[in-house]
Scaffold this active site. Structure first.
Site, PDB file in Angstrom:
ATOM      1  N   HIS A  97       0.850  -1.181   0.000  1.00  0.00           N
ATOM      2  CA  HIS A  97       0.000   0.000   0.000  1.00  0.00           C
ATOM      3  C   HIS A  97       0.889   1.235   0.000  1.00  0.00           C
ATOM      4  O   HIS A  97       1.942   1.228   0.622  1.00  0.00           O
ATOM      5  CB  HIS A  97      -0.904   0.017   1.245  1.00  0.00           C
ATOM      6  CG  HIS A  97      -2.055   0.945   1.096  1.00  0.00           C
ATOM      7  ND1 HIS A  97      -1.950   2.280   1.381  1.00  0.00           N
ATOM      8  CD2 HIS A  97      -3.312   0.733   0.653  1.00  0.00           C
ATOM      9  CE1 HIS A  97      -3.116   2.850   1.131  1.00  0.00           C
ATOM     10  NE2 HIS A  97      -3.957   1.941   0.676  1.00  0.00           N
ATOM     11  N   ASP A 151      -7.953  -5.538   0.275  1.00  0.00           N
ATOM     12  CA  ASP A 151      -8.456  -6.404  -0.789  1.00  0.00           C
ATOM     13  C   ASP A 151      -8.042  -7.865  -0.626  1.00  0.00           C
ATOM     14  O   ASP A 151      -8.469  -8.715  -1.388  1.00  0.00           O
ATOM     15  CB  ASP A 151      -7.961  -5.897  -2.149  1.00  0.00           C
ATOM     16  CG  ASP A 151      -8.614  -4.575  -2.501  1.00  0.00           C
ATOM     17  OD1 ASP A 151      -9.796  -4.422  -2.188  1.00  0.00           O
ATOM     18  OD2 ASP A 151      -7.938  -3.709  -3.074  1.00  0.00           O
TER      19      ASP A 151
HETATM   20  N1  CMC Z   1       4.151  -7.618  -4.681  1.00  0.00           N
HETATM   21  C1  CMC Z   1       5.502  -7.576  -4.869  1.00  0.00           C
HETATM   22  N2  CMC Z   1       6.245  -6.467  -4.751  1.00  0.00           N
HETATM   23  C2  CMC Z   1       5.599  -5.325  -4.439  1.00  0.00           C
HETATM   24  C3  CMC Z   1       4.212  -5.292  -4.231  1.00  0.00           C
HETATM   25  C4  CMC Z   1       3.492  -6.489  -4.348  1.00  0.00           C
HETATM   26  N3  CMC Z   1       2.163  -6.515  -4.173  1.00  0.00           N
HETATM   27  N4  CMC Z   1       3.830  -4.029  -3.926  1.00  0.00           N
HETATM   28  C5  CMC Z   1       4.950  -3.291  -3.952  1.00  0.00           C
HETATM   29  N5  CMC Z   1       6.031  -4.079  -4.264  1.00  0.00           N
HETATM   30  C6  CMC Z   1       7.422  -3.653  -4.332  1.00  0.00           C
HETATM   31  C7  CMC Z   1       7.699  -2.909  -5.639  1.00  0.00           C
HETATM   32  O1  CMC Z   1       8.177  -3.781  -6.660  1.00  0.00           O
HETATM   33  C8  CMC Z   1       8.760  -1.925  -5.206  1.00  0.00           C
HETATM   34  O2  CMC Z   1      10.001  -2.595  -5.170  1.00  0.00           O
HETATM   35  P1  CMC Z   1      11.368  -1.785  -5.535  1.00  0.00           P
HETATM   36  O3  CMC Z   1      11.497  -0.716  -4.493  1.00  0.00           O
HETATM   37  O4  CMC Z   1      12.412  -2.832  -5.449  1.00  0.00           O
HETATM   38  O5  CMC Z   1      11.171  -1.245  -6.915  1.00  0.00           O
HETATM   39  C9  CMC Z   1       8.385  -1.573  -3.762  1.00  0.00           C
HETATM   40  O6  CMC Z   1       7.640  -2.720  -3.281  1.00  0.00           O
HETATM   41  C10 CMC Z   1       7.528  -0.333  -3.630  1.00  0.00           C
HETATM   42  O7  CMC Z   1       6.426  -0.458  -4.526  1.00  0.00           O
HETATM   43  P2  CMC Z   1       5.779   0.748  -5.307  1.00  0.00           P
HETATM   44  O8  CMC Z   1       5.057   0.235  -6.491  1.00  0.00           O
HETATM   45  O9  CMC Z   1       6.812   1.810  -5.536  1.00  0.00           O
HETATM   46  O10 CMC Z   1       4.765   1.279  -4.209  1.00  0.00           O
HETATM   47  P3  CMC Z   1       3.511   2.162  -4.485  1.00  0.00           P
HETATM   48  O11 CMC Z   1       3.245   2.875  -3.219  1.00  0.00           O
HETATM   49  O12 CMC Z   1       3.692   2.998  -5.704  1.00  0.00           O
HETATM   50  O13 CMC Z   1       2.360   1.100  -4.823  1.00  0.00           O
HETATM   51  C11 CMC Z   1       0.555  -0.411  -4.628  1.00  0.00           C
HETATM   52  C12 CMC Z   1       1.384   0.700  -3.942  1.00  0.00           C
HETATM   53  C13 CMC Z   1      -0.682  -0.704  -3.784  1.00  0.00           C
HETATM   54  C14 CMC Z   1       0.089   0.077  -6.006  1.00  0.00           C
HETATM   55  C15 CMC Z   1       1.433  -1.675  -4.761  1.00  0.00           C
HETATM   56  O14 CMC Z   1       1.829  -2.136  -3.497  1.00  0.00           O
HETATM   57  C16 CMC Z   1       0.720  -2.787  -5.538  1.00  0.00           C
HETATM   58  O15 CMC Z   1       0.761  -2.794  -6.771  1.00  0.00           O
HETATM   59  N6  CMC Z   1       0.058  -3.758  -4.803  1.00  0.00           N
HETATM   60  C17 CMC Z   1      -0.717  -4.789  -5.458  1.00  0.00           C
HETATM   61  C18 CMC Z   1      -2.073  -4.233  -5.866  1.00  0.00           C
HETATM   62  C19 CMC Z   1      -3.017  -4.031  -4.680  1.00  0.00           C
HETATM   63  O16 CMC Z   1      -3.178  -4.896  -3.845  1.00  0.00           O
HETATM   64  N7  CMC Z   1      -3.681  -2.860  -4.660  1.00  0.00           N
HETATM   65  C20 CMC Z   1      -4.694  -2.540  -3.656  1.00  0.00           C
HETATM   66  C21 CMC Z   1      -4.267  -1.428  -2.759  1.00  0.00           C
HETATM   67  S1  CMC Z   1      -5.366  -1.246  -1.331  1.00  0.00           S
HETATM   68  C22 CMC Z   1      -6.916  -0.858  -1.983  1.00  0.00           C
HETATM   69  C23 CMC Z   1      -6.942   0.337  -2.842  1.00  0.00           C
HETATM   70  O17 CMC Z   1      -6.215   1.314  -2.644  1.00  0.00           O
HETATM   71  O18 CMC Z   1      -7.778   0.351  -3.751  1.00  0.00           O
END
Ligand code: CMC
Length: 431
Positions: free
Chosen positions: A308, A366
């Site tokens: 998140h 989720d």
């Molecule tokens: N699985 C594997 N690695 C992950 C994941 C994951 N679910 N989420 C983040 N990472 C890693 C990502 O690869 C990155 O690694 P590095 O620093 O080595 O490049 C690091 O963690 C930080 O990730 P980010 O994408 O920069 O973080 P963000 O804040 O931009 O993204 C997120 C947040 C929710 C989009 C992301 O965690 C994600 O894609 N999660 C899976 C989708 C999900 O479950 N979304 C629902 C969120 S809660 C409900 C809502 O808001 O609607």
């Protein structure tokens, strides 16, 4: 807006700028850069808004490090366990817990707005039968502006109020109709003798051919899912609603924009993607393979329902959701649900894995919601529409708050331009 009593200093190219620092009631202090461009000719750069507060708000507060979520100061765990969705809607919209007569009046108003304009039924029929219910919802909610002209004037307090009530009341009807249409069953009209969650289940699962009795356990579980998704401060879809509304667009168009943004798998679409992933994993022995893929930089796969932007700790909603999943499956007599087993084991393994620990990736809201919705009989394509229905009150509360702000300006970010500098047009034969 908070008054600045402190300031930060920025020195660049020999000049020093004093930037006011705003103090929130709780949470990180905020450097006010509104006059920076006028004073220095410089922009700030923050794609994805990782360090930018785009507005001030009194609705919802998240402490991502501690894993706390408050609506108008009340912890989400207390609201999910002790309150119910319409009471939380009132709280979000009006800022205080309702007295008994206020709640009665609010519930009655919402209940009496649940039917949609009859002509909208024909609008539904223009969609392909196999449309994703979210696609239908984006279209139908946007089309509400063509049906409810008397509540599109955002400068009129009463019209804003009516639009708020209409959206909260009609969203379950629209979501249920999108579902019924996608499975080829007749639309079911709302019933005013049922509470909000029961009425939604009735509109989704009853058919004219036989009596349908709403299971109170499922109604309570549905109500809790709605409560847990009601608002989440300045997330992507809420910010989309605020940005759309900053131009003065009508509320139905703004909420349609929010629904469109929510649909993406990184946001509300994650609940559908998560259950599909858990099913694809299928058995506990395949978990290591998926964990390895999630950690592989060259594989775009992510563990859906994990991570998140704000929570660097357990998402407090996920804790309640997990407990709810256990309760619902137990009460329905579903034992040894394979998807739940995979989810629990996946959570356990991921939480012990250095990659997830280091990156502070925890289960989010989720992760468990899909298991409950699946047990209730919803197809995965309905998971995100249910999220949209629940989040409508959050979008509306934030929209209402923004419109009441005397400092409201059209949202207009700037950019770091890296393209070509000015050059002369070249005639086609000379290129
Ligand atoms: N699985 C594997 N690695 C992950 C994941 C994951 N679910 N989420 C983040 N990472 C890693 C990502 O690869 C990155 O690694 P590095 O620093 O080595 O490049 C690091 O963690 C930080 O990730 P980010 O994408 O920069 O973080 P963000 O804040 O931009 O993204 C997120 C947040 C929710 C989009 C992301 O965690 C994600 O894609 N999660 C899976 C989708 C999900 O479950 N979304 C629902 C969120 S809660 C409900 C809502 O808001 O609607």
């Amino acid at each position: 807006m908070a008054d600045a009593t402190k300031s930060a200093t920025l020195t660049y190219d020999g000049t020093t700028y004093q930037l006011p620092v705003l103090t929130p009631s709780v949470g990180p202090e905020v450097i006010d850069i509104r006059k920076l461009y006028a004073q220095s000719g410089m922009f700030t750069y923050d794609p994805g808004f990782t360090s930018t507060a785009a507005c001030d708000s009194t609705i919802t507060y998240i402490d991502g490090e501690a894993g706390h979520l408050l609506h108008r100061g009340y912890p989400i765990e207390q609201l999910a366990m002790q309150s119910h969705y319409l009471e939380v809607c009132f709280l979000l919209l009006y800022g205080h817990l309702p007295k008994a007569d206020e709640l009665e009046m609010f519930e009655s108003t919402i209940t009496r707005h649940t039917m949609i304009h009859e002509q909208m039924h024909y609008f539904f029929r223009g969609f392909r039968r196999d449309s994703h219910p979210m696609a239908t919802m984006v279209g139908v909610v946007g089309a509400m502006s063509a049906f409810y002209h008397d509540s599109t004037d955002v400068g009129d307090d009463r019209q804003r109020e009516v639009a708020s009530h209409r959206l909260i009341a009609k969203m379950p009807t629209i979501a249920a109709m999108a579902y019924k249409y996608s499975i080829g069953q007749p639309f079911v009209y709302p019933r005013n003798d049922l509470d909000y969650a029961s009425n939604f289940l009735h509109m989704c699962f009853s058919v004219p051919a036989e009596q349908y009795q709403v299971n109170p356990i499922l109604a309570r579980a549905m109500d809790r899912i709605l409560t847990l998704h009601a608002d989440h401060e300045q997330n992507a879809s809420t910010s989309t609603v605020r940005l759309a509304s900053s131009s003065g667009a009508n509320p139905f168009a703004c909420i349609a924009a929010g629904i469109a943004c929510l649909w993406g798998p990184a946001h509300g679409g994650a609940n559908q993607a998560c259950l599909e992933m858990l099913r694809e994993i299928g058995t506990v022995d395949r978990i290591p393979e998926f964990i390895a893929r999630a950690k592989d930089k060259n594989d775009p796969f992510r563990l859906m329902g994990f991570g998140h932007r704000v929570y660097k700790n357990f998402d407090p909603r996920a804790k309640v959701m997990k407990q709810s999943a256990d309760e619902v499956l137990e009460l329905l007599g579903v034992h040894n649900n394979p998807t739940l087993q995979v989810a629990k084991e996946l959570e356990r393994i991921a939480l012990e894995d250095p990659y997830f620990i280091e990156k502070k990736l925890y289960p989010n809201v989720d992760f468990y919601s899909g298991i409950i919705l699946d047990a209730m009989g919803f197809p995965t394509s309905m998971f995100t529409p249910i999220f949209a229905m629940a989040r409508t009150v959050g979008w509306i509360s934030q929209w209402k708050e923004q419109l009441a702000d005397p400092q409201l300006k059209i949202g207009r970010p700037r950019q770091l331009y890296l393209g070509d500098v000015a050059r002369d047009y070249v005639d086609i034969e000379k290129r």
